[in-house]
Design a protein around this motif. Structure first.
Motif, PDB file in Angstrom:
ATOM      1  N   ALA A  39     -89.287  78.979  15.261  1.00 54.45           N
ATOM      2  CA  ALA A  39     -89.815  77.766  16.472  1.00 54.45           C
ATOM      3  C   ALA A  39     -89.826  78.624  17.601  1.00 54.45           C
ATOM      4  CB  ALA A  39     -87.773  76.897  15.865  1.00 54.45           C
ATOM      5  N   VAL A  40     -88.652  79.314  17.897  1.00 55.88           N
ATOM      6  CA  VAL A  40     -88.817  79.885  19.416  1.00 55.88           C
ATOM      7  C   VAL A  40     -89.523  80.823  19.232  1.00 55.88           C
ATOM      8  CG1 VAL A  40     -86.738  80.785  21.207  1.00 55.88           C
ATOM      9  CG2 VAL A  40     -86.052  79.111  19.609  1.00 55.88           C
ATOM     10  N   GLY A  41     -89.808  81.382  18.127  1.00 61.84           N
ATOM     11  CA  GLY A  41     -90.476  83.120  18.588  1.00 61.84           C
ATOM     12  C   GLY A  41     -91.857  82.750  18.617  1.00 61.84           C
ATOM     13  N   ARG A  42     -92.589  81.050  17.940  1.00 60.38           N
ATOM     14  CA  ARG A  42     -93.535  80.748  18.239  1.00 60.38           C
ATOM     15  C   ARG A  42     -94.232  80.188  19.610  1.00 60.38           C
ATOM     16  NH1 ARG A  42     -95.968  78.663  13.121  1.00 60.38           N
ATOM     17  NH2 ARG A  42     -97.260  77.523  14.171  1.00 60.38           N
ATOM     18  N   GLN A  43     -92.728  80.671  20.286  1.00 56.93           N
ATOM     19  CA  GLN A  43     -93.731  79.603  21.897  1.00 56.93           C
ATOM     20  C   GLN A  43     -93.771  81.076  22.783  1.00 56.93           C
ATOM     21  OE1 GLN A  43     -93.527  76.449  23.150  1.00 56.93           O
ATOM     22  NE2 GLN A  43     -93.142  75.884  20.858  1.00 56.93           N
ATOM     23  N   MET A  44     -92.629  82.132  23.235  1.00 55.76           N
ATOM     24  CA  MET A  44     -92.289  82.763  22.831  1.00 55.76           C
ATOM     25  C   MET A  44     -93.630  84.108  22.689  1.00 55.76           C
ATOM     26  SD  MET A  44     -88.449  84.505  21.914  1.00 55.76           S
ATOM     27  CE  MET A  44     -87.454  83.702  23.209  1.00 55.76           C
ATOM     28  N   LEU A  45     -93.955  83.804  21.595  1.00 56.91           N
ATOM     29  CA  LEU A  45     -95.277  84.644  21.420  1.00 56.91           C
ATOM     30  C   LEU A  45     -96.293  84.453  22.007  1.00 56.91           C
ATOM     31  CD1 LEU A  45     -95.139  85.250  17.997  1.00 56.91           C
ATOM     32  CD2 LEU A  45     -94.832  86.518  19.348  1.00 56.91           C
ATOM     33  N   ALA A  46     -96.548  82.522  22.329  1.00 55.22           N
ATOM     34  CA  ALA A  46     -97.982  81.909  23.346  1.00 55.22           C
ATOM     35  C   ALA A  46     -97.752  81.980  24.667  1.00 55.22           C
ATOM     36  CB  ALA A  46     -97.569  80.673  22.367  1.00 55.22           C
ATOM     37  N   ALA A  47     -96.217  82.801  25.306  1.00 56.39           N
ATOM     38  CA  ALA A  47     -96.035  82.858  26.339  1.00 56.39           C
ATOM     39  C   ALA A  47     -96.613  84.391  26.483  1.00 56.39           C
ATOM     40  CB  ALA A  47     -94.614  82.741  27.097  1.00 56.39           C
ATOM     41  N   GLY A  57     -78.788  90.683   6.208  1.00 53.48           N
ATOM     42  CA  GLY A  57     -79.601  89.970   6.257  1.00 53.48           C
ATOM     43  C   GLY A  57     -80.715  89.791   7.173  1.00 53.48           C
ATOM     44  N   VAL A  58     -79.053  89.461   8.176  1.00 53.82           N
ATOM     45  CA  VAL A  58     -79.781  89.663   9.483  1.00 53.82           C
ATOM     46  C   VAL A  58     -80.054  90.379  10.116  1.00 53.82           C
ATOM     47  CG1 VAL A  58     -78.656  88.838  11.759  1.00 53.82           C
ATOM     48  CG2 VAL A  58     -78.160  87.071   9.588  1.00 53.82           C
ATOM     49  N   MET A  59     -79.517  91.801   9.350  1.00 58.22           N
ATOM     50  CA  MET A  59     -79.960  93.216  10.144  1.00 58.22           C
ATOM     51  C   MET A  59     -80.685  93.765  10.356  1.00 58.22           C
ATOM     52  SD  MET A  59     -76.996  95.890  10.455  1.00 58.22           S
ATOM     53  CE  MET A  59     -76.052  95.634  11.198  1.00 58.22           C
ATOM     54  N   HIS A  60     -81.719  93.378   8.820  1.00 57.49           N
ATOM     55  CA  HIS A  60     -83.069  93.074   8.707  1.00 57.49           C
ATOM     56  C   HIS A  60     -84.258  92.905   9.196  1.00 57.49           C
ATOM     57  CE1 HIS A  60     -84.859  97.161   6.609  1.00 57.49           C
ATOM     58  NE2 HIS A  60     -85.202  96.182   5.608  1.00 57.49           N
ATOM     59  N   LEU A  61     -83.240  91.541   9.455  1.00 56.95           N
ATOM     60  CA  LEU A  61     -84.572  90.585  10.157  1.00 56.95           C
ATOM     61  C   LEU A  61     -84.813  91.142  10.742  1.00 56.95           C
ATOM     62  CD1 LEU A  61     -86.222  87.246   9.770  1.00 56.95           C
ATOM     63  CD2 LEU A  61     -84.343  86.404  10.159  1.00 56.95           C
ATOM     64  N   THR A  62     -83.964  91.385  11.627  1.00 54.51           N
ATOM     65  CA  THR A  62     -83.982  91.781  12.962  1.00 54.51           C
ATOM     66  C   THR A  62     -85.143  92.838  13.518  1.00 54.51           C
ATOM     67  OG1 THR A  62     -81.456  91.178  13.789  1.00 54.51           O
ATOM     68  CG2 THR A  62     -82.719  92.632  15.405  1.00 54.51           C
ATOM     69  N   LYS A  63     -84.781  93.713  12.386  1.00 56.75           N
ATOM     70  CA  LYS A  63     -86.046  95.164  12.144  1.00 56.75           C
ATOM     71  C   LYS A  63     -87.402  94.458  12.047  1.00 56.75           C
ATOM     72  CE  LYS A  63     -82.431  98.102  11.314  1.00 56.75           C
ATOM     73  NZ  LYS A  63     -82.107  99.297  10.428  1.00 56.75           N
ATOM     74  N   SER A  64     -87.446  93.380  11.085  1.00 59.14           N
ATOM     75  CA  SER A  64     -89.293  92.947  10.901  1.00 59.14           C
ATOM     76  C   SER A  64     -89.133  91.553  11.878  1.00 59.14           C
ATOM     77  CB  SER A  64     -88.486  92.183   9.680  1.00 59.14           C
ATOM     78  OG  SER A  64     -88.452  92.626   8.577  1.00 59.14           O
ATOM     79  N   LEU A  65     -88.386  91.066  12.273  1.00 55.11           N
ATOM     80  CA  LEU A  65     -88.936  90.294  13.718  1.00 55.11           C
ATOM     81  C   LEU A  65     -89.464  91.184  14.868  1.00 55.11           C
ATOM     82  CD1 LEU A  65     -86.846  87.514  13.126  1.00 55.11           C
ATOM     83  CD2 LEU A  65     -89.018  87.323  12.278  1.00 55.11           C
ATOM     84  N   GLY A  66     -88.763  92.635  14.901  1.00 57.44           N
ATOM     85  CA  GLY A  66     -88.912  92.857  16.235  1.00 57.44           C
ATOM     86  C   GLY A  66     -90.180  93.907  15.962  1.00 57.44           C
ATOM     87  N   THR A  67     -90.642  94.244  15.254  1.00 53.30           N
ATOM     88  CA  THR A  67     -91.424  95.560  14.582  1.00 53.30           C
ATOM     89  C   THR A  67     -92.800  94.208  14.515  1.00 53.30           C
ATOM     90  OG1 THR A  67     -90.673  95.340  12.251  1.00 53.30           O
ATOM     91  CG2 THR A  67     -90.213  97.523  13.549  1.00 53.30           C
ATOM     92  N   GLU A  68     -93.047  93.198  13.561  1.00 51.53           N
ATOM     93  CA  GLU A  68     -94.642  92.245  14.367  1.00 51.53           C
ATOM     94  C   GLU A  68     -94.023  91.584  15.552  1.00 51.53           C
ATOM     95  OE1 GLU A  68     -93.696  88.919  11.316  1.00 51.53           O
ATOM     96  OE2 GLU A  68     -92.924  89.817   9.628  1.00 51.53           O
ATOM     97  N   TRP A  69     -93.320  91.921  16.380  1.00 60.41           N
ATOM     98  CA  TRP A  69     -93.479  90.716  17.391  1.00 60.41           C
ATOM     99  C   TRP A  69     -93.851  91.916  18.858  1.00 60.41           C
ATOM    100  CZ3 TRP A  69     -89.459  86.233  16.564  1.00 60.41           C
ATOM    101  CH2 TRP A  69     -90.454  85.337  16.404  1.00 60.41           C
ATOM    102  N   ALA A  70     -93.219  93.495  18.701  1.00 55.06           N
ATOM    103  CA  ALA A  70     -92.931  94.301  19.812  1.00 55.06           C
ATOM    104  C   ALA A  70     -94.758  94.150  20.533  1.00 55.06           C
ATOM    105  CB  ALA A  70     -92.976  95.202  19.441  1.00 55.06           C
ATOM    106  N   ARG A  71     -95.787  93.957  19.949  1.00 54.82           N
ATOM    107  CA  ARG A  71     -97.043  94.207  20.495  1.00 54.82           C
ATOM    108  C   ARG A  71     -97.034  93.484  21.247  1.00 54.82           C
ATOM    109  NH1 ARG A  71    -100.391  99.076  16.945  1.00 54.82           N
ATOM    110  NH2 ARG A  71     -98.887 100.156  16.536  1.00 54.82           N
ATOM    111  N   LYS A  72     -96.997  92.297  21.252  1.00 54.68           N
ATOM    112  CA  LYS A  72     -96.906  91.043  21.249  1.00 54.68           C
ATOM    113  C   LYS A  72     -96.172  90.645  22.538  1.00 54.68           C
ATOM    114  CE  LYS A  72     -98.985  89.437  17.188  1.00 54.68           C
ATOM    115  NZ  LYS A  72     -99.300  88.469  15.945  1.00 54.68           N
ATOM    116  N   GLY A  73     -95.054  91.432  23.071  1.00 54.20           N
ATOM    117  CA  GLY A  73     -93.815  91.012  24.244  1.00 54.20           C
ATOM    118  C   GLY A  73     -92.824  90.849  23.812  1.00 54.20           C
ATOM    119  N   VAL A  74     -92.323  90.493  22.454  1.00 60.52           N
ATOM    120  CA  VAL A  74     -91.008  90.057  22.161  1.00 60.52           C
ATOM    121  C   VAL A  74     -90.549  91.084  21.278  1.00 60.52           C
ATOM    122  CG1 VAL A  74     -89.974  88.140  20.648  1.00 60.52           C
ATOM    123  CG2 VAL A  74     -92.150  87.719  21.868  1.00 60.52           C
ATOM    124  N   ARG A  75     -88.983  90.823  21.742  1.00 64.02           N
ATOM    125  CA  ARG A  75     -88.361  91.898  21.825  1.00 64.02           C
ATOM    126  C   ARG A  75     -87.017  91.712  20.855  1.00 64.02           C
ATOM    127  NH1 ARG A  75     -85.218  94.404  24.784  1.00 64.02           N
ATOM    128  NH2 ARG A  75     -85.797  93.328  26.676  1.00 64.02           N
TER     129      ARG A  75
END
Ligand SMILES: NC(=O)c1ccc[n+]([C@@H]2O[C@H](COP(=O)([O-])OP(=O)(O)OC[C@H]3O[C@@H](n4cnc5c(N)ncnc54)[C@H](O)[C@@H]3O)[C@@H](O)[C@H]2O)c1
Length: 261
Positions: free
Chosen positions: A132-140, A171-189
């Motif tokens: 939910a928050v990531g969608r706002q960040m990705l839009a920005a 699970g949180v640790m690996h979800l972090t890696k998934s999200l971090g890599t999916e979103w890195a090129r869209k400006g979200v770390r």
């Protein structure tokens, strides 16, 4: 500190949501982030305590701080939080996914309801909030997320059984890696902090009691003491700020060296 370095850690003008921020590690990190200049939204199921904590942050740090009641396991509640936060602040720049619970029980005796609740808050909640928050960040095109996992994602605690907690935090640790890599090129770390034993409301009664469990924990810790909540804040500020601009999808243990032994 020289101004040019201090500027990299400056969070002025940013808005940060902290889940489970009414008390404990969440509150301590919220205070540090507020001291770095960000406005704070505490998203906790315990609204009366979150309101008190928000008032105290606003008074001490001079930022805007509020509490919006949220259950991180309920998608409607999470979506309401994001809508309300956007309406009040106009932008969401930082998120600390901190809400978490633990049940001590041996695996063979753990009720499925307990397993489910722990995984639901600790892992599903991080996914719902990040989405939910990531969608706002990705839009920005920018944003930083810090997930609070645990050293229990790396080691298995002893002597207590807590399989649901350990699995959820891994699970949180690996979800972090998934999200971090999916979103890195869209400006979200996205990064994760893995604390060791910390003295908070979650663990206060255990430390107060002392006993064999605490003795075992401390014997296994090179530093021979629990961490204090305030010892996480500076790392959270670093990870949320431009000071860590090349840091992504990574794990940071804050455990007094526990996982080194
Ligand atoms: N205390 C430790 O030793 C330790 C060690 C490693 C990791 N952690 C992790 O750090 C985080 C914070 O721990 P703490 O010790 O400050 O815990 P705490 O019990 O003191 O605080 C947890 C907060 O989360 C809130 N919360 C619980 N369920 C929620 C939900 N469904 N939605 C929204 N808020 C909810 C609670 O109301 C509370 O304010 C947790 O994720 C925990 O697993 C703690």
């Amino acid at each position: 500190m020289k101004e040019r370095l201090a500027k990299k850690f400056d969070l002025s003008g940013k808005t940060c949501i902290v889940t489970g921020g009414a008390q404990g590690l969440g509150l301590a990190m919220a205070r540090a982030v507020a001291d770095a200049g960000a406005d704070i939204i505490l998203a906790d199921i315990n609204q009366p305590l979150a309101e008190q904590s928000a008032a105290s942050i606003a008074k001490d740090s001079g930022v805007r701080a509020c509490a919006i009641q949220t259950d991180v396991t309920k998608e409607d509640s999470v979506n309401h939080l994001v809508e309300e936060a956007m309406a009040r602040f106009g932008h969401l720049d930082c998120l600390i996914n901190n809400a978490g619970i633990c049940v001590h029980e041996d695996a063979e005796n753990m009720a499925y309801a307990d397993w489910f609740k722990v995984v639901d808050v600790n892992l599903n909640g991080v996914f719902l909030m990040s989405k939910a928050v990531g969608r706002q960040m990705l839009a920005a095109g920018k944003g930083t997320i810090v997930n609070i996992s645990s050293m229990s994602a790396i080691i298995v605690n002893t002597p207590q059984g807590q399989c649901a907690y350990n699995a959820s935090k891994a699970g949180v640790m690996h979800l972090t890696k998934s999200l971090g890599t999916e979103w890195a090129r869209k400006g979200v770390r996205v990064n994760t902090i893995a604390p060791g034993y910390m003295r908070t409301d979650m663990t206060a009664s255990i430390f107060a009691e002392g006993g064999d469990m605490v003795k075992t924990w401390m014997a296994m810790s090179p530093t021979d003491r629990p961490g204090e909540p305030e010892e996480l804040g500076p790392l959270a500020v670093y990870l949320l700020s431009d000071a860590s601009s090349f840091v992504n999808a990574s794990v940071f243990t804050v455990d007094g060296g526990y996982t080194a032994w």
